[in-house]
Design a protein around this motif. Structure first.
Motif, PDB file in Angstrom:
ATOM      1  N   HIS A 146       0.845  -1.202   0.000  1.00 57.12           N
ATOM      2  CA  HIS A 146       0.000   0.000   0.000  1.00 57.12           C
ATOM      3  C   HIS A 146       0.874   1.243   0.000  1.00 57.12           C
ATOM      4  O   HIS A 146       0.650   2.187  -0.755  1.00 57.12           O
ATOM      5  N   ASP A 176       0.508   2.994  -3.526  1.00 59.73           N
ATOM      6  CA  ASP A 176      -0.706   3.819  -3.534  1.00 59.73           C
ATOM      7  C   ASP A 176      -0.506   5.270  -3.112  1.00 59.73           C
ATOM      8  O   ASP A 176      -1.397   6.089  -3.290  1.00 59.73           O
ATOM      9  N   LEU A 177       0.619   5.605  -2.501  1.00 62.20           N
ATOM     10  CA  LEU A 177       0.726   6.928  -1.889  1.00 62.20           C
ATOM     11  C   LEU A 177       1.413   7.959  -2.768  1.00 62.20           C
ATOM     12  O   LEU A 177       1.175   9.153  -2.641  1.00 62.20           O
ATOM     13  N   THR A 217       0.705  12.257   5.185  1.00 59.53           N
ATOM     14  CA  THR A 217      -0.471  11.397   5.307  1.00 59.53           C
ATOM     15  C   THR A 217      -0.291  10.369   6.409  1.00 59.53           C
ATOM     16  O   THR A 217       0.815  10.187   6.936  1.00 59.53           O
ATOM     17  N   ALA A 253      -1.094   6.491   6.709  1.00 62.99           N
ATOM     18  CA  ALA A 253      -1.516   5.329   5.925  1.00 62.99           C
ATOM     19  C   ALA A 253      -2.088   4.270   6.857  1.00 62.99           C
ATOM     20  O   ALA A 253      -1.632   4.105   7.980  1.00 62.99           O
ATOM     21  N   SER A 254      -3.075   3.542   6.369  1.00 65.09           N
ATOM     22  CA  SER A 254      -3.767   2.571   7.215  1.00 65.09           C
ATOM     23  C   SER A 254      -4.065   1.310   6.432  1.00 65.09           C
ATOM     24  O   SER A 254      -4.766   1.344   5.424  1.00 65.09           O
TER      25      SER A 254
END
Lengths: 323, 322
Positions: A130, A134-135, A260, A262-263
């Motif tokens: 992720h 995704d970031l 951010t 992130a989770s």
């Protein structure tokens, strides 16, 4: 009747009781899984002891990730059928031979993936994927900073980032861990107990800083992490459970960089994002990008011993239970 | 001797004085610009009040100006006497004459007037990076823009609408609501009358917006964070209502992005500066974005202009006529 490890009250390792449980047929949306391997995470210790981010109320079965074979599915489950290999990364109830699990939490596992390796890495791998996919967007050769580079998530982070062609800087607490991080692909381990990591990142990158900073440590490192990200890059906190980001003054927020939190829980909540990230991780496993680091393999009934070993902080690799 | 609005000590608008002031001959790489118009920006008030400390005093404020090249320093190529130019990020525009580094000057095309340039170089290029760079807006995106009737707001909201985004603007009066509606806003929220977060959630079926532009600060930022959809971005580019507490920034929900933006950050190189300006000129030329000069003051009345801006009496762009 099948066996599971359950807590009836919060407590030490002895609170983990190996006993008979009754697992009914799957209800609507549920999957009944015959588990082959259950992973053990530090989160499980919090759940058992009732500390930190505990959201498990006794009587309950700890363990949040496992791999198994689908025995049957409830009404409305279309993505799985009996006989499929399946896995989940973040649903309590994992220390069991057989269990019911919400179908939305489970993905089908393609052929060619080892159950033990997957059970030991699924949650960590989804977290890493992720963050890397995704970031932000990377160009080969971009620098990244990964904190706790010799930890479970950190080593997977280093290996995967190296596979993407990135230049990996990592922080570690000792020279021994620096060697471990280096073996996992960390190009520039920084022993943060001996020198300022922000200064070293500045030196290593020639002042250009990092396209991404991944900080699973938190309050102690956050403000210095913000100094390590370059414009248009991302500085991501992760693993701080549901807590807020550490405080930061406006002047300390880097200009033109994205900050951010992130989770991985957010990933598994959104089905297309979950499936995309799971598929990406399965590819990484199939390509052999990761070195398996299963250090302890114990029978399910010895879950208490597994917790003792994990709590002793002597382990460096993963710990799994075999039902 | 030329004149300027000089600030001798940080403080209120009364600290401005209209004085003789000559920035001198341009050094190497610099250009002396005879100014025709200067722009007023909220950031000017931060510098005047001391919220952003100035490197030295006395100082001439203003970062946005337009005019003609009067003299060029050694080594300056590509600019000649009489060329029309404008700039957005060099202090000293509240003056009849300013000396500006040549690489920060943008040559003005024939169809962009001096006064339009003075009204948009900083505000319009800020709008450019907000809707085209920090986040590249397009159809399907939803934007929440605070102070939608302000100088940057009118430009950014028109531009976002032109790009196909759905635009929700917040304003503090009926007159500003009318302005915002006429300049790109699909929905306007009166933040003085209703809770903007509740309203945004109702408008988006509880999903939130993809993008929030917030230069208001302390009174809005926490709800701006909560107004973000999954993977939404909050751009913070000012704090007109006052600075935000460090703990508040920490409340960013998971899987949302916070970005602090500055125009200098997006115009570091000459190529970036010219590309940003060219993109702005093109959208203005197309008619999709109108630059609304709603207030004009003689330069020596800078104090009145600051008073009006801080009293939230202005809308759109404000310029000084020199």
């Amino acid at each position: 009747m099948t066996k599971a490890v359950r807590i009836h009250a919060y407590g030490g390792p002895e609170a983990l009781v190996y006993e008979d449980v009754d697992v009914p047929a799957p209800g609507p949306g549920e999957v009944r899984l015959n588990q082959t391997v259950a992973g053990v995470n530090f989160l499980d210790i919090y759940h058992r002891a009732g500390t930190h981010f505990a959201n498990l109320t006794p009587p309950a079965i700890p363990g949040v990730e496992a791999v198994g074979i689908v025995e049957s599915v409830g009404e409305g489950v279309t993505h799985l059928k009996g006989g499929d290999k399946a896995a989940y990364p973040l649903t309590a109830g994992g220390y069991a031979e057989t269990r019911l699990v919400p179908g939305s939490d489970v993905v089908k596992v393609p052929d060619g993936i080892d159950d033990k390796v997957l059970a030991a890495t699924f949650m960590k791998g989804l977290t890493v994927g992720h963050m890397l996919n995704d970031l932000t967007t990377f160009r080969p050769g971009d620098f990244i900073l990964w904190h706790a580079a010799a930890g479970g998530v950190g080593m997977i982070g280093c290996e995967w980032a190296k596979h993407l062609g990135l230049n990996v800087i990592g922080t570690v607490s000792t020279e021994d861990k620096a060697e471990r991080a280096r073996a996992a692909g960390c190009d520039h381990p920084i022993v943060y107990t001996k020198e300022s990591f922000a200064d070293r990142v500045n030196e290593i990158t020639g002042g250009d800083l990092c396209q991404a900073v991944f900080d699973g440590v938190g309050a102690d490192t956050w403000l210095d992490s913000l100094k390590c990200v370059k414009p248009y890059g991302v500085c991501a906190a992760f693993g701080l459970a549901s807590g807020p980001l550490p405080p930061m003054g406006f002047a300390e927020i880097p200009s033109e960089a994205f900050v951010t939190r992130a989770s991985v829980a957010a990933v598994t909540k959104t089905r297309p994002v979950y499936e995309k990230n799971a598929a990406a991780f399965f590819e990484i496993l199939k390509k052999g990008v990761l070195t398996p680091r299963i250090e302890h393999e114990l029978p399910l009934k010895d879950a208490a011993e597994a917790h003792r070993r994990l709590e002793s902080r002597q382990t460096t690799g993963s710990l799994i239970l075999i039902p | 001797m030329t004149k300027a609005v000089v600030l001798r000590a940080a403080g209120g608008p009364e600290n401005f004085s209209w004085e003789d002031w000559d920035p001198g001959a341009p050094g190497p790489g610099n250009v002396r610009v005879r100014q025709t118009f200067a722009g007023l920006n909220y950031v000017d008030t931060y510098l005047r009040s001391g919220q952003y400390p100035l490197a030295k005093l006395p100082a001439v404020l203003g970062r946005e100006g337009a005019g003609v090249v009067e003299t060029v320093g050694d080594g300056v190529t590509g600019l000649n006497l009489g060329d029309r130019v404008a700039y957005s990020s060099h202090l000293g525009s509240y003056a009849e004459v300013n000396v500006v580094p040549a690489d920060r000057l943008v040559p003005l095309p024939d169809d962009i007037s001096d006064e339009a340039a003075a009204a948009m170089m900083l505000k319009g290029m800020t709008a450019q990076y907000l809707v085209r760079q920090t986040k590249a807006l397009g159809p399907g995106n939803t934007l929440l823009y605070h102070a939608a009737a302000g100088g940057v707001g009118l430009i950014a909201c028109q531009w976002a609408k032109h790009l196909g985004a759905t635009v929700i603007g917040t304003v503090g009066s009926a007159e500003k609501a009318a302005q915002a509606e006429a300049h790109g806003c699909d929905q306007v929220i009166r933040y003085d009358k209703e809770d903007f977060l509740e309203h945004v959630m109702a408008l988006t079926d509880g999903r939130g917006v993809d993008y929030v532009c917030d230069a208001v600060g302390v009174t809005t930022i926490e709800k701006s964070m909560k107004a973000l959809a999954h993977h939404g971005t909050l751009a913070s580019f000012g704090a007109a209502a006052g600075p935000v507490a460090p703990e508040t920034w920490g409340k960013l929900p998971p899987e949302r992005y916070l970005v602090k933006t500055t125009l200098p950050g997006y115009t570091k190189t000459r190529e970036q500066l010219l590309a940003c300006a060219e993109d702005l000129f093109a959208v203005v030329r197309s008619g999709a974005v109108r630059i609304e000069i709603n207030q004009r003051y003689p330069l020596k009345e800078a104090a009145q202009a600051h008073t009006d801006l801080e009293a939230r009496k202005t809308t759109g762009s404000t310029i000084f006529v020199i």
